[in-house]
Scaffold this active site. Sequence first.
Site, PDB file in Angstrom:
ATOM      1  N   ASN A 124      -7.033   0.525   3.789  1.00 15.83           N
ATOM      2  CA  ASN A 124      -6.791   0.124   2.399  1.00 15.83           C
ATOM      3  C   ASN A 124      -7.086   1.299   1.468  1.00 15.83           C
ATOM      4  O   ASN A 124      -8.107   1.968   1.602  1.00 15.83           O
ATOM      5  CB  ASN A 124      -7.674  -1.067   2.037  1.00 15.83           C
TER       6      ASN A 124
ATOM      7  N   HIS B 110       0.840  -1.196   0.000  1.00 16.48           N
ATOM      8  CA  HIS B 110       0.000   0.000   0.000  1.00 16.48           C
ATOM      9  C   HIS B 110       0.878   1.250   0.000  1.00 16.48           C
ATOM     10  O   HIS B 110       0.728   2.133   0.836  1.00 16.48           O
ATOM     11  CB  HIS B 110      -0.940  -0.014   1.202  1.00 16.48           C
TER      12      HIS B 110
END
Length: 502
Positions: free
Chosen positions: A468, A425
């Site tokens: 996320n 990420h």
Amino acid sequence: MAQQRDDRLRVDALIVGSGPVGCTFARILVEGGQSVLMVDAGPQLSGRPGEHLRNTFLYQRDVERYGNLVSGHLQRLSPSPPDRIDQPGDLPARIDSALVTYAVGGMATHWTGVTPRHHPTVERAGCIPAADWEEFYGQAEMLLGTRTDLSADSVGHQTVLDALSREYSDLPEPYGVQHLPLAAQRRTDNPRLVRWSGADTILGPLADGSHERGEFSLREQHLCRRLQPAAGGTRIEYAEIEDHTRWRNIRVEAETYIIACGAVLTPQLLYASGVRPDALGRYLTEQPVAFAQTVLPSDPGTAPEQDPDPNVWIPVSEGRPWHCQIHRDLPYDDVEPHRGIDSSSVVDLRWFGLVDPRPENRLLFSDTTRDIFGMPQPEFEFSLSSNDLARQWSMMVDLRRATRALGGHLPASPPRFVVPAPPLHVTGTVRMGTDADTSVVDPDARVWGIDNLYLGGNGLIPTGSASNPTLTSVAMALRAARGILSHTHRSIDNGHRLLSTG
């Protein structure tokens, strides 16, 4: 083998990258009447372009086999890092072993589908108005098919939800223990199976070759090697594309160029094109991960056969800058098989932390070393500040609290920090902002100083974030795509067709 002669194409918009963000741009621009060419360096892995690879019976029933499939589709970005043994208690911070997926659909061919909204003050970028966030988050959730009822009928899910709700009864609404938002739905013909959203979900009718207004073409194994700025540097004149299916070069001329091929490959293409603003690659952030496993009590009298997996969430909130997922996913490399334990009763606890953006955390590109595609080799410089470390240790204390509430951890999988697993990420490498000196794109996602070059993806997120990032990146792409349409005021009647001029 010699390459064939160059071909030329003229379109309204060229999109480089076919992941969720690139497909979002394509869907909106084609519906707005534009001709769109999308290219991806990777191959198409499914009959429907960009479909999630887990949407098959075999890979939903055999997680180990599915994990091997995913591993086979990951490409290392940098050479293997030197061996390093962390001291006990160390928090791994290296990301020099990062991996990327070269494929139509990008990481959405195997992502977990977790799609939370970023916290409005802890994570969300202030350069986009709050009303816009609300509007485009809602649209992004519809486009991705986000829902929270995937595990509503699961006994194991309810067990986890109840235990953690009791433990965290002090958390305020709406930040208490709740259902994990997922871009997925159960199949109506067999509810034991799940259809996971992929890039094809976002493309919608475009994935089937159907569209009412503009034109759309998706070409696999087409590498965008370079963008050529026009004289003066305020516009991109054309893009150089290598067609690896027919071994030829294509010159693509477009009104708008959109680069959405990930937080590493997007700045790589800019660097290779000589587009190198001061902030390119800087302010990189990544999410430290704390991990543990527990086992749910088994009661054959209450849990049905093939009970759906639990999917529980504790959101980021003020005072708790970490995102918590309690679910089942692909194991990390250091997780050993649990002998004598039913693997279907094992639950993963993943806590994702937040790192402050700092210019010294950055992505670099080599002028001499090339990657597998002959593009500048990426390298990483990344470390955790004292504030970052303090947050992560608080996160570890919280993970241990949750583990105890669920009956304790498995002996072979205690609470610990792990090197983040792919896809990483990574954010901030082409960050959005209001200052051209400290950002790469403006709030409309347009590269500062270049009128027709737009970027998309996690690299635009300018803030530290623990949740996320995909939903946020899709929301930003929706906003940017609407802005492109309002700026160009073009229609299908006067726009370019997917026209070969070679």
